[in-house]
Scaffold this active site. Sequence first.
Site, PDB file in Angstrom:
ATOM      1  CB  THR A  61      -0.901   0.006   1.246  1.00 43.97           C
ATOM      2  OG1 THR A  61      -1.689  -1.186   1.249  1.00 43.97           O
ATOM      3  CG2 THR A  61      -1.835   1.206   1.236  1.00 43.97           C
ATOM      4  CD  GLU A  63      -2.559  -3.159   8.255  1.00 48.83           C
ATOM      5  OE1 GLU A  63      -2.476  -3.154   9.497  1.00 48.83           O
ATOM      6  OE2 GLU A  63      -2.605  -2.127   7.573  1.00 48.83           O
TER       7      GLU A  63
END
Length: 389
Positions: free
Chosen positions: A167, A372
């Site tokens: 990201t 995550e």
Amino acid sequence: MTTSTTATTLPLTHLSEDEEMFRGAVRDFARAEVLPRVRAMEQKTEFDRTLIPKFAELGLMGIDVPVEMGGAGGTFFMSVLAVEELSAVDASTAILVDVQNTLVTSPIRIWGTPALRERYLPKLAGGVVGAYALSEADSGSDAFGLKTKAEKQGADWVLTGRKLFITNGAEADVFVVFANTDFSQGYKGITAFVVERGFKGFSVGKKEDKMGIRASSTTELILEGCVVPGGNVIGEVGKGYKIAIETLNGGRIGIGAQMIGIARGALDATLKYVKERQQFGKAIADFQAVQFQLAQAATELEASRLVVYNAARTRDAGQEYTREAAMAKLYSSQATERITSLCVELFGGYGYTREYPVEKFYRDAKIGTIYEGTSNMQLHTIAKQLLKD
């Protein structure tokens, strides 16, 4: 008998005066500066970089970085508030701020040497974008199965490998990268490094074309004999696994904040719509079936907010928060999937078009159960914490 109200007896959603002012400033900013850009960013699948200096001016690029290092000197909880407010308008925008604060400045601030902090924290707080590079093609949930290697050459380290699903990869100039310095030690060989985009042997690879959060860049990183100064090790050599775990625990609370923001944005849009949409001679908000569904969604949103805020407050209090972080991510991501799906349905056929915002909230929500740490990994963490005694 009189009683006094203390911070420990106040509701989790109670905010201090400073927190209220900060949240209000971010909310106003999101509506004034981010909202007009959302459609164009979504269509171009590209983040509007003119927002980044505006983030820095508002203090969003280094929320809990000390003031003397150019940061806002705030708390982790304030990062959660910022991410929630931005996500209620655009999750892609929120993610850049979230990664910056929970996954990049945090490990440098906590485990970096004084020299490393002084070198990078002012830059990051001033608007240099950061990224966190742990995942690889063959190491997703098994994050410590990474194959990127780091070899000592004189005073420097040389990194070789590829990172996936990074990201902020397109915008970042500073990367927290994990590599193994000694594969014979397994995960105990993993070490964290600060890598700059301009370092020899570093490049950014393919950008992913995603279902949701489309304006947030997700890229591959290529390390081909990337030379990293010895002073750019974060913490101790071989202790990167601890840094990765503890940083991700905080990051999961940030994901929770993203989720409650997305759910709130979708629900707010839906409440407005059902009051205006007429069927059978009255607003669809007047039908009890619709009212009950909205009440259920609002309750799940409030429960999500409570579990996320609790995890953030626990972290700021310096207490163990691994279980709380996993619960925050698990529950909020699952609840937000349900809430955004309902919102699309309540819009009827219009909800399936891009004329209204709920289809984007729905697409943006899905990633919450994946990145995550998947929902299964959160369940594993929670169970492990429950049974460890």
